[in-house]
Design a protein around this motif. Structure first.
Motif, PDB file in Angstrom:
ATOM      1  N   ALA A 184       0.781  -1.061  -0.092  1.00 51.27           N
ATOM      2  CA  ALA A 184       0.177   0.004  -0.137  1.00 51.27           C
ATOM      3  C   ALA A 184       0.673   1.257   0.006  1.00 51.27           C
ATOM      4  CB  ALA A 184      -0.967   0.108   1.309  1.00 51.27           C
ATOM      5  N   GLY A 185       2.255   1.106   0.169  1.00 52.39           N
ATOM      6  CA  GLY A 185       3.234   2.296   0.046  1.00 52.39           C
ATOM      7  C   GLY A 185       2.719   3.353   1.527  1.00 52.39           C
ATOM      8  N   ALA A 186       2.616   2.591   2.585  1.00 49.37           N
ATOM      9  CA  ALA A 186       2.008   3.324   3.630  1.00 49.37           C
ATOM     10  C   ALA A 186       2.567   2.692   5.297  1.00 49.37           C
ATOM     11  CB  ALA A 186       0.508   3.301   3.563  1.00 49.37           C
ATOM     12  N   VAL A 187       2.617   3.231   6.063  1.00 48.54           N
ATOM     13  CA  VAL A 187       2.652   2.874   7.541  1.00 48.54           C
ATOM     14  C   VAL A 187       1.230   2.968   8.021  1.00 48.54           C
ATOM     15  CG1 VAL A 187       3.783   3.624   9.743  1.00 48.54           C
ATOM     16  CG2 VAL A 187       5.151   3.876   7.829  1.00 48.54           C
ATOM     17  N   VAL A 188       0.845   1.967   8.542  1.00 46.12           N
ATOM     18  CA  VAL A 188      -0.615   2.023   9.057  1.00 46.12           C
ATOM     19  C   VAL A 188      -0.557   1.913  10.760  1.00 46.12           C
ATOM     20  CG1 VAL A 188      -2.795   0.742   9.289  1.00 46.12           C
ATOM     21  CG2 VAL A 188      -1.100   0.847   7.185  1.00 46.12           C
ATOM     22  N   VAL A 189      -0.796   2.949  11.311  1.00 51.22           N
ATOM     23  CA  VAL A 189      -0.895   2.981  12.704  1.00 51.22           C
ATOM     24  C   VAL A 189      -2.332   2.596  13.519  1.00 51.22           C
ATOM     25  CG1 VAL A 189      -0.281   4.247  14.893  1.00 51.22           C
ATOM     26  CG2 VAL A 189       1.003   4.193  12.569  1.00 51.22           C
ATOM     27  N   VAL A 190      -2.290   1.891  14.351  1.00 47.84           N
ATOM     28  CA  VAL A 190      -3.897   1.798  15.042  1.00 47.84           C
ATOM     29  C   VAL A 190      -3.490   1.864  16.559  1.00 47.84           C
ATOM     30  CG1 VAL A 190      -4.668   0.415  13.442  1.00 47.84           C
ATOM     31  CG2 VAL A 190      -3.565  -0.649  15.160  1.00 47.84           C
ATOM     32  N   ASN A 191      -4.302   2.076  17.302  1.00 48.15           N
ATOM     33  CA  ASN A 191      -4.291   2.185  18.847  1.00 48.15           C
ATOM     34  C   ASN A 191      -4.165   0.941  19.367  1.00 48.15           C
ATOM     35  OD1 ASN A 191      -6.797   1.654  19.017  1.00 48.15           O
ATOM     36  ND2 ASN A 191      -7.866   3.749  19.541  1.00 48.15           N
ATOM     37  N   GLN A 192      -4.171   0.990  20.544  1.00 43.62           N
ATOM     38  CA  GLN A 192      -3.865  -0.292  21.435  1.00 43.62           C
ATOM     39  C   GLN A 192      -5.279  -1.339  21.068  1.00 43.62           C
ATOM     40  OE1 GLN A 192      -3.679  -0.301  25.636  1.00 43.62           O
ATOM     41  NE2 GLN A 192      -2.712  -2.236  26.017  1.00 43.62           N
ATOM     42  N   ALA A 193      -6.407  -0.567  20.881  1.00 45.31           N
ATOM     43  CA  ALA A 193      -7.549  -1.313  20.793  1.00 45.31           C
ATOM     44  C   ALA A 193      -7.944  -1.746  19.287  1.00 45.31           C
ATOM     45  CB  ALA A 193      -8.849  -0.451  21.438  1.00 45.31           C
ATOM     46  N   GLY A 194      -6.784  -1.368  18.489  1.00 48.17           N
ATOM     47  CA  GLY A 194      -6.929  -1.591  17.164  1.00 48.17           C
ATOM     48  C   GLY A 194      -7.867  -0.880  16.099  1.00 48.17           C
ATOM     49  N   LYS A 195      -8.122   0.513  16.764  1.00 52.43           N
ATOM     50  CA  LYS A 195      -8.763   1.413  15.928  1.00 52.43           C
ATOM     51  C   LYS A 195      -7.583   2.337  15.075  1.00 52.43           C
ATOM     52  CE  LYS A 195     -12.733   1.703  15.961  1.00 52.43           C
ATOM     53  NZ  LYS A 195     -13.745   1.059  15.495  1.00 52.43           N
ATOM     54  N   LEU A 196      -8.010   2.559  13.927  1.00 51.70           N
ATOM     55  CA  LEU A 196      -7.202   3.221  12.960  1.00 51.70           C
ATOM     56  C   LEU A 196      -6.866   4.575  13.560  1.00 51.70           C
ATOM     57  CD1 LEU A 196      -5.452   3.239  10.371  1.00 51.70           C
ATOM     58  CD2 LEU A 196      -7.461   4.278   9.200  1.00 51.70           C
ATOM     59  N   ARG A 197      -5.532   5.073  13.713  1.00 55.40           N
ATOM     60  CA  ARG A 197      -5.254   6.377  13.901  1.00 55.40           C
ATOM     61  C   ARG A 197      -4.806   7.256  12.786  1.00 55.40           C
ATOM     62  NH1 ARG A 197      -1.025   8.138  17.940  1.00 55.40           N
ATOM     63  NH2 ARG A 197      -2.380   9.952  17.798  1.00 55.40           N
ATOM     64  N   PHE A 198      -3.904   6.766  11.799  1.00 57.37           N
ATOM     65  CA  PHE A 198      -3.460   7.569  10.716  1.00 57.37           C
ATOM     66  C   PHE A 198      -2.917   6.505   9.826  1.00 57.37           C
ATOM     67  CE2 PHE A 198       0.004   8.143  13.847  1.00 57.37           C
ATOM     68  CZ  PHE A 198       1.371   7.622  12.947  1.00 57.37           C
ATOM     69  N   ARG A 199      -2.544   7.043   8.668  1.00 56.40           N
ATOM     70  CA  ARG A 199      -1.745   6.276   7.617  1.00 56.40           C
ATOM     71  C   ARG A 199      -0.731   7.098   7.131  1.00 56.40           C
ATOM     72  NH1 ARG A 199      -3.982   1.560   5.182  1.00 56.40           N
ATOM     73  NH2 ARG A 199      -6.127   1.308   5.869  1.00 56.40           N
ATOM     74  N   TYR A 200       0.617   6.776   7.127  1.00 55.41           N
ATOM     75  CA  TYR A 200       1.425   7.833   6.728  1.00 55.41           C
ATOM     76  C   TYR A 200       2.085   7.203   5.104  1.00 55.41           C
ATOM     77  CZ  TYR A 200       6.353   9.795   6.264  1.00 55.41           C
ATOM     78  OH  TYR A 200       7.398  10.651   5.756  1.00 55.41           O
ATOM     79  N   THR A 201       1.940   8.372   4.294  1.00 54.27           N
ATOM     80  CA  THR A 201       2.216   7.754   3.110  1.00 54.27           C
ATOM     81  C   THR A 201       3.472   8.327   2.479  1.00 54.27           C
ATOM     82  OG1 THR A 201       0.701   9.339   1.877  1.00 54.27           O
ATOM     83  CG2 THR A 201      -0.042   6.968   2.356  1.00 54.27           C
ATOM     84  N   GLY A 202       4.362   9.080   3.195  1.00 60.54           N
ATOM     85  CA  GLY A 202       5.583   9.661   2.827  1.00 60.54           C
ATOM     86  C   GLY A 202       5.606  11.070   2.864  1.00 60.54           C
ATOM     87  N   HIS A 203       6.802  11.434   2.479  1.00 56.31           N
ATOM     88  CA  HIS A 203       7.159  13.084   2.675  1.00 56.31           C
ATOM     89  C   HIS A 203       8.017  13.352   1.428  1.00 56.31           C
ATOM     90  CE1 HIS A 203       7.347  16.901   4.523  1.00 56.31           C
ATOM     91  NE2 HIS A 203       8.594  16.951   4.229  1.00 56.31           N
ATOM     92  N   PRO A 204       7.865  14.525   0.821  1.00 54.85           N
ATOM     93  CA  PRO A 204       8.835  14.771  -0.355  1.00 54.85           C
ATOM     94  C   PRO A 204      10.065  15.071  -0.008  1.00 54.85           C
ATOM     95  CG  PRO A 204       6.707  16.136  -0.343  1.00 54.85           C
ATOM     96  CD  PRO A 204       6.930  15.356   0.702  1.00 54.85           C
ATOM     97  N   LEU A 205      11.031  14.738  -0.474  1.00 54.77           N
ATOM     98  CA  LEU A 205      12.477  14.471  -0.555  1.00 54.77           C
ATOM     99  C   LEU A 205      13.224  15.204  -1.628  1.00 54.77           C
ATOM    100  CD1 LEU A 205      14.966  14.108   1.509  1.00 54.77           C
ATOM    101  CD2 LEU A 205      15.118  11.714   0.587  1.00 54.77           C
ATOM    102  N   ALA A 206      14.267  16.368  -1.363  1.00 50.66           N
ATOM    103  CA  ALA A 206      14.617  16.860  -2.819  1.00 50.66           C
ATOM    104  C   ALA A 206      15.723  15.935  -3.344  1.00 50.66           C
ATOM    105  CB  ALA A 206      15.323  18.106  -2.106  1.00 50.66           C
TER     106      ALA A 206
END
Length: 344
Positions: A244-266
């Motif tokens: 998926a090209g992402a970091v998937v982060v959930v809380n301890q209960a398994g609920k989605l907190r956010f997805r990180y899909t990268g940051h521009p790099l010169a």
């Protein structure tokens, strides 16, 4: 004044008026002909001024970016440093796990799981039960080694040269591992038909929790591509989803907190494909960007902080932070582990 004289004066005035009127008419025609030329010149000058403004703005923007890049490189030179490099001899080095510098466990694409000290001296080699490469390795707080074996569909614990089966699966293949702060085990699993992925929490050999969906939608891509896992200090569960090209982060209960899909790099424009992941004592999330040859550092809420990208990194893969906060990372094709000092 006689009437005749007055008539002469009138004729002279009339002639003068007509001549003036004629001259004004000619001047008007000339002005009408000249005016568009002046308007065109004025418009052209305005365009040139606007272009100059645009070029100046581009130049100042470029100078600002170069200045920021220079400052970033100077900051990195002071804030990032390779302290040790260990040549593991692995053809493709995928995972590193350690709590102390005298036990740095590594594995790649062979059956060998190797343990080194910080000087790079080989301490021990263990072979998997299946004689195939392990899916991943992890270390318990007591120093016991864990490894997942996709071929046997089991997870094993190794301590004092004794190997014990602790998890046996059916219909699912064990993937990457994480020992939590409470001593439980998080296991990435892939269905045998490679259509589903999930995280399962174990206490010993007992299933305590399964994390797979968010509002009836899969949290993780259903394929056999990379999915490393770690627990943050705030008990969030962080998974890299290569597919998926992402970091998937959930809380301890398994609920989605956010997805990180990268940051521009010169200067580095390859797609974000995260592989290894770990966290540090400040709850920062660190994930390796294989194709852009760098490490992304995030805040616990997913906000990008900075890169580690000036340590001659080449294809960074597995990551871990030891009990003293030191970062260890694998270079996939070089087969080396680097111990890196970094400051946020």
């Amino acid at each position: 004044m006689s009437t005749q004289h007055k008539g002469h004066e009138y004729l002279k005035l009339e002639e003068l008026f007509n001549k003036s009127k004629e001259r004004i008419g000619k001047d008007r025609e000339e002005l009408e002909n000249i005016s568009p030329t002046y308007e065109e010149i004025a418009i052209e000058l305005e365009n040139q001024i606007a272009n100059l403004d645009g070029e100046y703005e581009k130049l100042t923007t470029e100078m600002t970016m170069q200045r920021e890049e220079l400052h970033r490189e100077i900051d990195n030179a002071f804030n990032q440093m390779v302290l040790n490099t260990i040549d593991t001899g692995h053809e493709k080095l995928r995972s590193v796990a350690c709590l102390i510098e005298e036990q740095i466990w590594t594995c790649g694409v062979t059956a060998d799981i190797k343990c080194f000290n910080i000087q790079g001296v080989l301490q021990k080699t263990i072979q998997t039960k299946s004689r195939k490469n392990p899916s991943d390795i992890a270390v318990y707080k007591d120093g016991a080694l864990l490894y997942s074996d996709w071929k046997t569909k089991k997870v094993y614990k190794v301590k004092d040269d004794q190997t014990e089966e602790i998890i046996r699966l059916q219909g699912w293949l064990p993937g990457n591992l994480c020992v939590t702060s409470s001593g439980e085990l998080l296991v990435i699993m892939l269905s045998e038909n490679e259509t589903q992925a999930k995280v399962v929490r174990y206490s010993g050999s007992t299933v305590k929790q399964t994390i797979q969906f968010n509002n009836d939608q899969p949290l993780y891509s259903g394929n056999k591509k990379i999915k490393y896992i770690t627990e943050n200090r705030n008990l969030d569960i962080c998974v890299t989803d290569w597919g998926a090209g992402a970091v998937v982060v959930v809380n301890q209960a398994g609920k989605l907190r956010f997805r990180y899909t990268g940051h521009p790099l010169a200067g580095r424009n390859e797609r974000f494909k995260p592989s290894g992941i770990t966290t540090d004592s400040q709850s920062h999330i660190l994930t390796s960007d294989l194709y852009n040859h760098c490490i992304h550092i995030l805040q616990s809420d997913g906000q990008f902080l900075r890169y580690i990208d000036n340590c001659d990194l080449k294809s960074p893969y597995g990551l871990c932070v030891d009990s003293n906060g030191r970062l260890f990372l694998c270079e996939l094709f070089r087969g080396s582990v680097k111990k890196i000092k970094y400051i946020i």
